[in-house]
Design an enzyme around this catalytic site. Structure first.
Site, PDB file in Angstrom:
ATOM      1  N   SER A  22       0.967  -1.199   0.093  1.00 33.05           N
ATOM      2  CA  SER A  22      -0.036   0.070   0.092  1.00 33.05           C
ATOM      3  C   SER A  22       0.864   1.195  -0.089  1.00 33.05           C
ATOM      4  O   SER A  22       2.208   1.093  -0.388  1.00 33.05           O
ATOM      5  CB  SER A  22      -1.071   0.012   1.095  1.00 33.05           C
ATOM      6  N   ASN A  23       0.190   2.246   0.247  1.00 31.91           N
ATOM      7  CA  ASN A  23       1.099   3.640   0.561  1.00 31.91           C
ATOM      8  C   ASN A  23       0.591   4.433   1.474  1.00 31.91           C
ATOM      9  O   ASN A  23      -0.465   4.024   2.030  1.00 31.91           O
ATOM     10  CB  ASN A  23       1.282   4.321  -0.846  1.00 31.91           C
ATOM     11  N   ALA A  24       1.047   5.481   1.894  1.00 29.47           N
ATOM     12  CA  ALA A  24       0.697   6.511   2.854  1.00 29.47           C
ATOM     13  C   ALA A  24      -0.414   7.296   2.750  1.00 29.47           C
ATOM     14  O   ALA A  24      -0.559   8.118   3.499  1.00 29.47           O
ATOM     15  CB  ALA A  24       2.024   7.114   3.635  1.00 29.47           C
ATOM     16  N   ALA A  89      -4.666   7.274  -4.398  1.00 32.05           N
ATOM     17  CA  ALA A  89      -3.188   6.949  -4.790  1.00 32.05           C
ATOM     18  C   ALA A  89      -3.219   5.326  -4.815  1.00 32.05           C
ATOM     19  O   ALA A  89      -2.862   4.729  -3.954  1.00 32.05           O
ATOM     20  CB  ALA A  89      -2.146   7.249  -3.682  1.00 32.05           C
TER      21      ALA A  89
END
Ligand code: C5P
Length: 211
Positions: A22-24, A89
């Site tokens: 995943s990402n932030a 995102a």
């Protein structure tokens, strides 16, 4: 009044039942843009990956986990909308194999093969009728050039370019670019303030023009 789809937040691509890529992304800019659109009197549908922030109560929220789910739900909603703001995102890669049980340590390196996920904006753009599309681009080098390339590849009407410092932060600094590269606005500060400025440009260039 317009009905606006906002994709927001990160997506998750699971490797096994408990681990994911995943990402932030926090979903804050999506929430701030939703608030700005609601203040203008529009209807808002947010297709969002897993986030811990609250979206405005007046927005309809469709929760999703993976990029494929974000695409499926966005496709379902997009036909009934006048425009898309893609601030999500989504993960660009997913593991080829999702293990059905937790992957155990073996003492050896773990090799995972990834394949690309679909590009939500590009797929929606290929189905569009009258809808306008605004995408975001997070760039770490040559921001304007790369963002303009993305605007063309993804067939968008405007692109908003920001840097990695925007991720998971209450503040952001960004530029709104038109096709051809004209800078329509350059804003920095709390995401709530910046979102109002960005939405004012969308209102003037895309929503009012379509009336
Ligand atoms: O990740 P990238 O910088 O290419 O993202 C640019 C735009 O494309 C963003 O608006 C993002 O929401 C969208 N995107 C998408 N589906 C992906 C990757 C990005 O809709 N798989």
């Amino acid at each position: 009044m317009a009905r606006i789809l906002i994709t927001s937040g990160p997506t998750r691509q699971y490797l096994d039942p408990v681990r994911f890529l995943s990402n932030a992304s926090s979903g804050r800019m999506g929430a701030a843009l939703a608030s700005a659109a609601l203040q203008w009197g529009h209807e808002v549908v947010i297709v969002s990956g897993p986030v811990s922030i609250e979206y405005p109560a007046a927005a309809e929220v469709v929760p999703v986990v993976s990029t494929e789910e974000m695409l499926a739900q966005s496709l379902r909603v997009f036909g009934g909308c006048d425009g898309l703001i893609a601030v999500a995102a989504p993960c660009d890669y997913r593991p080829v194999v999702i293990a059905s049980q937790k992957i155990r340590k073996t003492g050896k390196p773990l090799r995972v093969e990834f394949v690309e996920t679909p590009d939500v904006v590009a797929v929606l753009a290929a189905t569009r009728q009258q809808q306008w599309i605004v995408a975001f681009a997070l760039e770490t080098e040559d921001p304007r050039i790369r963002a303009l390339q993305k605007m063309e590849q993804k067939n968008c009407d405007l692109i908003v370019v920001n840097g990695p410092a925007a991720m998971n932060s209450p503040e952001t600094s960004l530029e709104v670019l038109a096709p051809g590269g004209a800078v329509l606005g350059s804003f920095a500060g709390p995401k709530t303030d910046v979102a109002r400025e960005v939405f004012a440009i969308i209102q003037q260039r895309l929503i009012d023009r379509g009336k």
